[in-house]
Scaffold this motif. Structure first.
Motif, PDB file in Angstrom:
ATOM      1  N   GLN A 105     -19.873  -3.507  56.142  1.00 45.96           N
ATOM      2  CA  GLN A 105     -20.010  -2.149  55.631  1.00 45.96           C
ATOM      3  C   GLN A 105     -20.793  -2.157  54.321  1.00 45.96           C
ATOM      4  O   GLN A 105     -20.508  -2.972  53.435  1.00 45.96           O
ATOM      5  CB  GLN A 105     -18.628  -1.521  55.389  1.00 45.96           C
ATOM      6  N   PRO A 106     -21.786  -1.258  54.168  1.00 44.77           N
ATOM      7  CA  PRO A 106     -22.544  -1.217  52.900  1.00 44.77           C
ATOM      8  C   PRO A 106     -21.669  -0.745  51.753  1.00 44.77           C
ATOM      9  O   PRO A 106     -20.889   0.183  51.893  1.00 44.77           O
ATOM     10  CB  PRO A 106     -23.671  -0.212  53.201  1.00 44.77           C
ATOM     11  N   GLN A 107     -21.784  -1.414  50.593  1.00 45.70           N
ATOM     12  CA  GLN A 107     -21.036  -1.087  49.388  1.00 45.70           C
ATOM     13  C   GLN A 107     -22.011  -0.842  48.245  1.00 45.70           C
ATOM     14  O   GLN A 107     -23.073  -1.473  48.180  1.00 45.70           O
ATOM     15  CB  GLN A 107     -20.068  -2.218  48.997  1.00 45.70           C
ATOM     16  N   VAL A 108     -21.646   0.082  47.348  1.00 50.64           N
ATOM     17  CA  VAL A 108     -22.496   0.425  46.196  1.00 50.64           C
ATOM     18  C   VAL A 108     -21.653   0.314  44.934  1.00 50.64           C
ATOM     19  O   VAL A 108     -20.562   0.887  44.852  1.00 50.64           O
ATOM     20  CB  VAL A 108     -23.071   1.850  46.328  1.00 50.64           C
ATOM     21  N   LEU A 109     -22.150  -0.433  43.933  1.00 48.71           N
ATOM     22  CA  LEU A 109     -21.438  -0.632  42.672  1.00 48.71           C
ATOM     23  C   LEU A 109     -22.297  -0.073  41.537  1.00 48.71           C
ATOM     24  O   LEU A 109     -23.346  -0.621  41.232  1.00 48.71           O
ATOM     25  CB  LEU A 109     -21.171  -2.132  42.456  1.00 48.71           C
ATOM     26  N   PRO A 110     -21.908   1.077  40.899  1.00 50.20           N
ATOM     27  CA  PRO A 110     -22.716   1.633  39.808  1.00 50.20           C
ATOM     28  C   PRO A 110     -22.498   0.848  38.509  1.00 50.20           C
ATOM     29  O   PRO A 110     -21.394   0.390  38.212  1.00 50.20           O
ATOM     30  CB  PRO A 110     -22.187   3.066  39.690  1.00 50.20           C
ATOM     31  N   VAL A 111     -23.576   0.713  37.702  1.00 51.32           N
ATOM     32  CA  VAL A 111     -23.537  -0.014  36.426  1.00 51.32           C
ATOM     33  C   VAL A 111     -24.284   0.835  35.401  1.00 51.32           C
ATOM     34  O   VAL A 111     -25.334   1.416  35.697  1.00 51.32           O
ATOM     35  CB  VAL A 111     -24.190  -1.408  36.546  1.00 51.32           C
ATOM     36  N   ASP A 112     -23.759   0.939  34.159  1.00 56.89           N
ATOM     37  CA  ASP A 112     -24.436   1.742  33.138  1.00 56.89           C
ATOM     38  C   ASP A 112     -25.728   1.057  32.687  1.00 56.89           C
ATOM     39  O   ASP A 112     -25.907  -0.157  32.825  1.00 56.89           O
ATOM     40  CB  ASP A 112     -23.503   1.971  31.950  1.00 56.89           C
ATOM     41  N   GLY A 113     -26.622   1.859  32.097  1.00 58.24           N
ATOM     42  CA  GLY A 113     -27.962   1.387  31.769  1.00 58.24           C
ATOM     43  C   GLY A 113     -28.025   0.358  30.667  1.00 58.24           C
ATOM     44  O   GLY A 113     -29.028  -0.354  30.530  1.00 58.24           O
ATOM     45  N   GLY A 114     -26.980   0.210  29.849  1.00 56.20           N
ATOM     46  CA  GLY A 114     -27.002  -0.769  28.771  1.00 56.20           C
ATOM     47  C   GLY A 114     -26.536  -2.145  29.194  1.00 56.20           C
ATOM     48  O   GLY A 114     -26.649  -3.107  28.425  1.00 56.20           O
ATOM     49  N   SER A 115     -25.993  -2.302  30.392  1.00 53.58           N
ATOM     50  CA  SER A 115     -25.460  -3.594  30.838  1.00 53.58           C
ATOM     51  C   SER A 115     -26.564  -4.473  31.408  1.00 53.58           C
ATOM     52  O   SER A 115     -27.568  -3.989  31.943  1.00 53.58           O
ATOM     53  CB  SER A 115     -24.380  -3.387  31.905  1.00 53.58           C
ATOM     54  N   ARG A 116     -26.341  -5.803  31.286  1.00 56.83           N
ATOM     55  CA  ARG A 116     -27.229  -6.800  31.904  1.00 56.83           C
ATOM     56  C   ARG A 116     -26.427  -7.771  32.758  1.00 56.83           C
ATOM     57  O   ARG A 116     -26.975  -8.782  33.223  1.00 56.83           O
ATOM     58  CB  ARG A 116     -28.021  -7.567  30.837  1.00 56.83           C
ATOM     59  N   THR A 117     -25.155  -7.499  32.955  1.00 57.91           N
ATOM     60  CA  THR A 117     -24.311  -8.354  33.781  1.00 57.91           C
ATOM     61  C   THR A 117     -23.215  -7.504  34.389  1.00 57.91           C
ATOM     62  O   THR A 117     -22.799  -6.489  33.815  1.00 57.91           O
ATOM     63  CB  THR A 117     -23.700  -9.509  32.962  1.00 57.91           C
ATOM     64  N   VAL A 118     -22.741  -7.879  35.602  1.00 58.78           N
ATOM     65  CA  VAL A 118     -21.653  -7.190  36.268  1.00 58.78           C
ATOM     66  C   VAL A 118     -20.961  -8.163  37.214  1.00 58.78           C
ATOM     67  O   VAL A 118     -21.604  -9.067  37.761  1.00 58.78           O
ATOM     68  CB  VAL A 118     -22.165  -5.951  37.046  1.00 58.78           C
ATOM     69  N   THR A 119     -19.640  -8.003  37.362  1.00 57.84           N
ATOM     70  CA  THR A 119     -18.889  -8.826  38.304  1.00 57.84           C
ATOM     71  C   THR A 119     -18.588  -7.988  39.538  1.00 57.84           C
ATOM     72  O   THR A 119     -18.023  -6.899  39.441  1.00 57.84           O
ATOM     73  CB  THR A 119     -17.581  -9.323  37.665  1.00 57.84           C
ATOM     74  N   VAL A 120     -18.988  -8.502  40.726  1.00 56.22           N
ATOM     75  CA  VAL A 120     -18.742  -7.823  41.997  1.00 56.22           C
ATOM     76  C   VAL A 120     -17.418  -8.344  42.541  1.00 56.22           C
ATOM     77  O   VAL A 120     -17.319  -9.514  42.918  1.00 56.22           O
ATOM     78  CB  VAL A 120     -19.882  -8.086  42.996  1.00 56.22           C
TER      79      VAL A 120
END
Length: 727
Positions: A105-120
């Motif tokens: 299933q396709p998943q979408v994770l939004p991230v704010d514009g100031g971030s350069r890293t994210v944990t899925v």
């Protein structure tokens, strides 16, 4: 207030019931918006009333387009992957990470514009994932940049399988039952309680693995229920253990009574009412009266209040007020009183005058207008004209302006412009002028107008017709097919400009249809070309209607719930999952017909959600089957703090406020104050701002401003400051 943002996403702005004005922030420049306003009265939503507005053009030079660098996986665990990326030039408004989960299933994770890293989070061990990262910049979505990662294997030794003991009923009320159970061996990850409600619909109540008791709410009095408890251990569901219970008999509360209604305070434009409730309690009240124009008005009041101020009345006028008490589904009353508003004491300001409207600059696609106001001051202006298609357009202008540029016009065309001045509740004018737009620059030879050829029906079935057409010259931007369905309702099917064939679905067998095809070229719609077709008779025996089984929540995290369901018979074309988000707004998640599981993302932690699943079969929507789930608890961030609130700039009709946040981050802010009529006003501000201008104030007047910080479900503050507007 409801509207769609620049990305087409619906937005909702709440406003308190005493307000008559609100500023909608965060819009895009030079864009048309449609605003719908609903009034909430008790449990009813009335309206909407609607208006269109075009935001002013942006005066700043647009920033250069940002660039995405490289995307890498910097840390991998059995159930998560940490991604890092670079932005070598410019700045993005936000990012989105897209991938497919273990079920495809396709998943979408939004991230704010100031971030350069994210944990899925929420991944499966020892599995390869492909991650795509997009950057959002204004209305554009740039990218993607991509990377692959394989999650780490699970290295822990699985504990021995736990066992369920006995399930018993420890407490019973008219609308709830408390259950208790034992676990003689091992430990479960979580539990689920399943039962059927008074309508026979299956319900699921998730319980965390450390609990041994739970209260099942929302039951009906004097009814037998059977409860099944399952233990969830890893991917296994063990049990059930079961028990029966009969809910207690409910004693109906005694009907409340209304006392007397009196007038406690009168002004030229408002009346304060007071009333008593000698016995019982009401859910809410409503005050009804007729305004100066004889139109009925309704003012809702919460059930705990015993006083309310009725605003917006006319001076020296007699009003009759009726107060009703709402108790369950009953409306009791009314109790009534009469009041005469006080005479107006202030001398109204002189009515302003409009001068002349002239044209100061003309281009091929815009006209600049100028006007004068020889006497007085207007609150705002509106420019009205008709566009090249003859549709009326309205351009709002603030009251301090004397010039405006009307954009988006057609070259070499005569336009008539009407300017109105808005002063309080009156619209004065118009003053008018005509203008010819300049011819289009002759730098490019316009393309030749395309032509439509012939339209034919190339394939016919019992429920569809395939159309084909030719374009002997030129190219169209798009096409539209228009026809009437079996009920005689007009239908429109859009087709992209590169296509020369389309299948019209959902038709009825053995029926004649007439199809019209139009070509869209710029702002023009050419055609139509037409053809008739008769659908084939129905030859196949329709398949038997499919059935929905049970819906359960198989996995819960702080921000998502995984749902599973069964289809014991037949096949559905598709499914839809419906639920309400944390703000109470309805959400719809479409699922393809072959799926039996879906992950609902973007939820709030530690919150109960009810999910309804519908099956779509042809033109029918079957169901729903339902389940409840409580999202897992998320470790809360430290509470932010408000600093000081100061006044940085003062004008005759506005005040600019500034504030600090020494620690943490707020989701949003609200500024509260009372206007010149003493009515409370609320101004919403986004969480990243530290300054706001409060407009629409009166000159030479003292105001007190309270600023609150909104953090999750909490409202912190206020911090306060006073200011006196200029003369």
């Amino acid at each position: 207030v409801q509207y769609k943002d620049a990305q087409g996403q619906p937005q909702v702005l709440p406003v308190d019931g005493g307000s008559r004005t609100v500023t909608v922030p965060g819009l895009s420049a030079s864009r048309r918006y449609k605003f719908n306003l609903y009034g909430v009265w008790g449990r009813k939503r009335l309206g909407p009333i609607s208006t269109d507005a075009v935001t002013a053009p942006a005066t700043e030079e647009p920033p250069s387009q940002p660039q995405l660098g490289e995307l890498t996986a910097s840390h991998v665990s059995p159930d998560s992957v940490q991604l890092e990326w670079s932005v070598p030039a410019g700045a993005f408004d936000s990012f989105t990470v897209q991938y497919k989960d273990a079920q495809g299933q396709p998943q979408v994770l939004p991230v704010d514009g100031g971030s350069r890293t994210v944990t899925v989070p929420g991944l499966s061990a020892s599995r390869r994932y492909k991650f795509n990262l997009y950057g959002a910049w204004g209305r554009k979505r740039l990218g993607p940049i991509s990377t692959d990662a394989v999650t780490a294997p699970v290295e822990e030794e699985l504990p021995s399988q736990p066992q369920l003991g006995e399930l018993a009923v420890s407490h019973v009320s008219p609308d709830s039952v408390q259950l208790e159970w034992s676990v003689p061996e091992g430990a479960f990850d979580s539990f689920t309680v399943q039962y059927k409600d008074a309508q026979g619909q299956p319900q699921v109540l998730p319980v965390d693995g450390g609990s041994r008791t739970v209260t099942v709410p929302g039951l009906s009095a004097s009814r037998r229920y059977k409860f099944n408890l399952y233990g969830v251990w890893g991917r296994k569901r063990l049990g059930p253990i079961s028990t029966d219970a009969v809910t207690a008999t409910e004693e109906p509360p005694s009907q409340p009574q209304l006392g007397e209604l009196t007038v406690s305070h009168v002004s030229p434009d408002s009346v304060q009412l007071e009333w008593s409730v000698p016995e019982g309690a009401f859910d809410s009240f409503t005050v009804q009266y007729k305004d100066a124009q004889g139109q009925p008005q309704v003012l809702p009041v919460d059930g705990g209040s015993r006083t309310v101020t009725v605003p917006g009345l006319s001076a020296s006028r007699r009003y009759k007020f009726n107060l009703y008490g709402v108790w369950g589904r009953k409306r009791l009353g009314p109790i009534s009183t009469d009041a005469v508003t006080a005479p107006a004491t202030e001398e109204p300001p002189l009515q302003p005058h409009l001068g002349e409207l002239g044209v100061s600059h003309v281009s091929s696609d815009s006209v600049q207008l100028e006007w004068s106001v020889p006497e007085g001051a207007f609150d705002s202006f509106t420019v009205q004209y008709k566009d090249a298609q003859g549709q009326p357009q309205v351009l709002p202008v603030d009251g301090g302006s004397r010039t405006v540029t009307v954009p988006g016009l057609s070259a070499s065309r005569r336009y008539k412009f009407n300017l109105y001045g808005v002063w309080g509740r009156k619209r004065l004018g118009p003053i008018s002028t005509d203008a010819f737009t300049a011819p289009a620059p002759a730098t490019e030879e316009p393309p030749l107008q395309p032509q439509l050829g012939e339209l034919t029906a190339s394939h016919v079935s019992s429920d569809s017709v395939q159309l084909e057409w030719s374009v002997p010259e030129g190219a169209f931007d798009s096409f539209t097919v228009q026809y009437k369905d079996a009920q005689g309702q007009p239908q429109v099917l859009p087709v992209d400009g590169g296509s020369r064939t389309v299948t019209v679905p959902g038709l009825s067998a053995s029926r004649r249809y007439k199809f019209n095809l139009y070509g869209v070229y710029g702002r023009e719609q050419l055609g139509p070309i037409s053809t008739d077709a008769v659908t084939a008779p129905a030859t196949e025996e329709p398949p038997s209607q499919p059935q929905l089984g049970e819906l359960t929540a198989s996995h819960v995290s702080p921000d998502s719930v995984q749902l599973e369901w069964s289809v014991p018979e037949g096949a559905f074309d598709s499914f839809t999952v419906q639920y309400k988000d944390a703000q109470g707004q309805p959400q719809v998640l479409p699922v393809d017909g072959g799926s039996r599981t879906v992950t609902v993302p973007g939820l709030s932690a530690s919150r109960r959600y009810k999910f309804n699943l519908y099956g779509v079969w042809g033109r029918k929507r079957l169901g729903p089957i339902s389940t409840d789930a409580v999202t897992a608890t998320e470790e809360p961030p430290s509470q932010p703090q408000l600093g000081e609130l100061t006044v940085s700039h003062v004008g005759p009709d506005s005040v600019q406020l500034e504030w600090s946040v020494p620690e943490g981050a707020f989701d949003s802010f609200t500024v509260q104050y009372k206007d010149a009529q003493g009515q409370p006003q609320v101004l919403p501000v986004d969480g990243g701002s530290r300054t706001v201008t409060v407009p629409g104030l009166s000159a030479s007047r003292r105001y007190k401003f309270n600023l609150y910080g909104v953090w999750g479900r909490k409202r912190l503050g206020p911090i306060s400051t006073d200011a006196v507007t200029g003369e």
